[in-house]
Structure formats: C-alpha cells, structure tokens
Design a protein around this motif. Structure first.
Motif, PDB file in Angstrom:
ATOM      1  N   ALA A 194       0.811  -1.220   0.000  1.00  0.00           N
ATOM      2  CA  ALA A 194       0.000   0.000   0.000  1.00  0.00           C
ATOM      3  C   ALA A 194       0.842   1.267   0.000  1.00  0.00           C
ATOM      4  N   THR A 195       2.169   1.112  -0.035  1.00  0.00           N
ATOM      5  CA  THR A 195       3.129   2.238  -0.041  1.00  0.00           C
ATOM      6  C   THR A 195       2.932   3.160   1.157  1.00  0.00           C
ATOM      7  N   LEU A 196       2.523   2.581   2.304  1.00  0.00           N
ATOM      8  CA  LEU A 196       2.364   3.391   3.509  1.00  0.00           C
ATOM      9  C   LEU A 196       3.716   3.719   4.142  1.00  0.00           C
ATOM     10  N   GLY A 197       4.625   2.727   4.158  1.00  0.00           N
ATOM     11  CA  GLY A 197       5.951   2.962   4.704  1.00  0.00           C
ATOM     12  C   GLY A 197       5.955   3.360   6.161  1.00  0.00           C
ATOM     13  N   LEU A 198       5.277   2.597   7.024  1.00  0.00           N
ATOM     14  CA  LEU A 198       5.211   2.962   8.443  1.00  0.00           C
ATOM     15  C   LEU A 198       6.563   2.842   9.128  1.00  0.00           C
ATOM     16  N   GLY A 199       7.372   1.865   8.728  1.00  0.00           N
ATOM     17  CA  GLY A 199       8.724   1.772   9.254  1.00  0.00           C
ATOM     18  C   GLY A 199       8.877   1.101  10.586  1.00  0.00           C
ATOM     19  N   ASP A 200       7.783   0.608  11.209  1.00  0.00           N
ATOM     20  CA  ASP A 200       7.929  -0.053  12.504  1.00  0.00           C
ATOM     21  C   ASP A 200       8.611  -1.409  12.360  1.00  0.00           C
ATOM     22  N   ILE A 201       8.408  -2.060  11.232  1.00  0.00           N
ATOM     23  CA  ILE A 201       9.149  -3.281  10.896  1.00  0.00           C
ATOM     24  C   ILE A 201       9.677  -3.106   9.481  1.00  0.00           C
ATOM     25  N   ALA A 202      10.989  -3.147   9.326  1.00  0.00           N
ATOM     26  CA  ALA A 202      11.589  -2.870   8.017  1.00  0.00           C
ATOM     27  C   ALA A 202      12.715  -3.845   7.740  1.00  0.00           C
ATOM     28  N   PRO A 203      12.902  -4.240   6.486  1.00  0.00           N
ATOM     29  CA  PRO A 203      13.990  -5.167   6.154  1.00  0.00           C
ATOM     30  C   PRO A 203      15.351  -4.493   6.292  1.00  0.00           C
ATOM     31  N   THR A 204      16.337  -5.268   6.724  1.00  0.00           N
ATOM     32  CA  THR A 204      17.700  -4.743   6.856  1.00  0.00           C
ATOM     33  C   THR A 204      18.676  -5.482   5.949  1.00  0.00           C
ATOM     34  N   SER A 205      18.326  -6.702   5.528  1.00  0.00           N
ATOM     35  CA  SER A 205      19.182  -7.450   4.627  1.00  0.00           C
ATOM     36  C   SER A 205      19.242  -6.748   3.274  1.00  0.00           C
ATOM     37  N   GLY A 206      20.400  -6.791   2.630  1.00  0.00           N
ATOM     38  CA  GLY A 206      20.600  -6.046   1.400  1.00  0.00           C
ATOM     39  C   GLY A 206      19.590  -6.359   0.316  1.00  0.00           C
ATOM     40  N   TRP A 207      19.394  -7.651   0.013  1.00  0.00           N
ATOM     41  CA  TRP A 207      18.488  -7.971  -1.088  1.00  0.00           C
ATOM     42  C   TRP A 207      17.030  -7.764  -0.710  1.00  0.00           C
TER      43      TRP A 207
END
Length: 303
Positions: free
Chosen positions: A116-129
C-alpha cells in the motif's frame, strides 16, 4: 523450507501479474482468475436476482472482488518471502519484541504496508536484497492501483457504447420501420450504422470481457433484449429491392454473426445458431426474446 516458501511466494506474485496483464493489456482466455471471479459473482447474483441484478451491482461487485483477490494474493506472496527471514533480517521499532512479531501475520502486515506504499517503518527489512525487494513490492502495488483505474476507465465506456446501441435499436423498433421504409437510401445508412456499432461492441467484448457480467435493468438500454430485433431487421432488409439495402443487410448479418461467435465462444458455449446464441444471451441476462424483441405498444413495429 526457506526457499520453498520463497518460491511459492514468487509464484503467487507472478501468477497475479500475469492475470493482470492478460486481463487489461493483452486480453485472451489465458487471464483466467479475473474471468473466473467475475463469472462466480455473476452466477451468485442469479441466486439473488431480486437484489443484485435488479440493482445492477453484480458487475461492480465482481470487479471489486477481482481487485481484492489480486491485492490479497500479491500480499500473501510477498509475505511468504518475508516470513522465513523474520526476525533476523528485519529491524523493529522501539517497544516491539522481535521474537513476538515474527509470525505469518506479522509478515503479512509488513507486506500489506509495503504494497500500500504506507511505509510505516515499525518493521523494516535490513538485509541487502530484502531492502531492494521491498521497493519492488511497492512498485507492484502502484501497478495494481494503476491497473484498477485503467480497468474502470476502459470498462465503463464500453458499457456506455453497448447501452447506446441498445437504445438506438429500441428507437428503431419503436418507430415505423416497414419493409418499404427500410428499402431506401436512408434505410441502407441506418443498417450501416447499426453494423458499425455492432462491430465496436464485438471488439469491446474481446477487449473487456468482464463487461459481459454487467446487468442493464432498463429494457430499452439492454442489448440482450434488443439483439433479437436486430436479427429480425437484417432478415427483413435482405429481401429489399434496393441493392444498397441488401448489401447493408448482408453486412449487418455478418456483424451479428461475429458478435454471436464471440458471445458463444467466450461466455455461453451453446454451439447453436446466432439466433440461439442471442436467445441464450437474453436468458442469461433475464431478458425475454421474441422474434424481434417485445413489440411496441402502438404496433408500429409491424412490417
């Protein structure tokens, strides 16, 4: 397990993208999911005809269901990619315990937020790929939104053209249209116009097959209720003395045959004559069909 989940998720996403492609940009019989959903909603509406079809909401509900299935399946697919890699490859906002937020529901939540392109950021990927993959999901979400808008902007003009042709046929049917009146230059022009409009409707059914599952409540704007008269008109005009009228009648008959072929191959599968196909089309849309549709009240449709 990790790669099995990833492959399953990728397969779901690719399946939906393929269905979107064949539904909107390259309409063929290969875009099966959207067609199956629309057909299922249409059949369900037959069981609730007094509410769904009379209100004309079977088609819109079918489209809404298709879009929901597209979005949910893509979200589940990407969630299957994220889930085996949680919590190790993800960062969590302060106050969230990674061990408590690494289940399938959390993976689906991350996928939905990204889609949904909300981008809340509370859980986000950290691995490069994974950090590269997440924006790709957002792009897919944007594609689905754009596809939905394009679908609506395409289907509803096609419905307007179909209803306009039905209304035009209704005007002719309710006007004095004896064989003598048709047997003229004006009659040839009228038949040519109807044939041209029918060709457009045939293309619309090929390009926007989902438009078949929209119900027209008014008899005068319902193409299933008017095609019988169009076929009868072509038959009557075929015996005219004016050569241009006979030629136009032959073109109109060919246009009707082409439309019947598309309706039968894509929706009805009766294997019958064009008149039989049009009758089945009318029955499927709950329209009675006589040899030319219901006669006008003043009897002006007599030949």
């Amino acid at each position: 397990m990790t790669w099995l989940s990833t492959l399953a998720g990728a397969a779901l996403v690719l399946f939906i993208l393929r269905d979107v492609f064949h539904t909107l940009w390259h309409p063929t019989r290969h875009g099966g999911l959207s067609r199956t959903v629309m057909r299922s909603v249409w059949r369900l509406s037959a069981l609730r005809a007094t509410r769904w079809r009379s209100a004309g909401i079977a088609g819109p509900m079918g489209m809404m269901t298709v879009v929901a299935v597209w979005a949910l399946t893509v979200a589940v697919g990407w969630g299957l990619v994220y889930w085996p890699r949680m919590p190790e490859d993800f960062s969590y906002a302060t106050g969230l315990d990674p061990a408590e937020h690494a289940g399938p529901v959390d993976a689906l939540y991350v996928s939905l937020v990204t889609l949904a392109t909300l981008g809340l950021g509370d859980i986000a990927p950290t691995s490069g790929w994974l950090r590269t993959l997440a924006p790709m999901e957002a792009l897919v979400g944007f594609v689905l939104l754009s596809a939905t808008v394009a679908w609506i902007l395409g289907v509803y003009p096609a419905l307007a053209r179909r209803r306009a042709l039905a209304l035009r046929l209704s005007h002719v049917r309710r006007s004095p249209s004896s064989v003598r009146a048709i047997d003229s230059d004006g009659g040839a022009a009228l038949l040519d116009g109807l044939a041209s409009a029918l060709s457009t409707i045939t293309v619309d059914f090929l390009q926007y097959a989902e438009s078949y599952y929209f119900y027209d409540g008014d008899e005068n704007t319902s193409l299933p209720g008017q095609l019988g008269y169009a076929s009868d008109l072509a038959n009557r005009a075929a015996s005219a003395r004016h050569p241009d009228v006979r030629l136009s009648a032959a073109v109109l008959r060919t246009a009707l045959d082409d439309l019947a072929t598309v309706l039968d191959e894509r929706f009805l599968r009766t294997g019958g004559t064009p008149e039989h196909v049009f009758s089945a089309y009318a029955d499927d849309h709950r329209r009675s069909r006589g040899p030319g549709g219901p006669p006008p009240a003043d009897g002006s449709g007599r030949s």
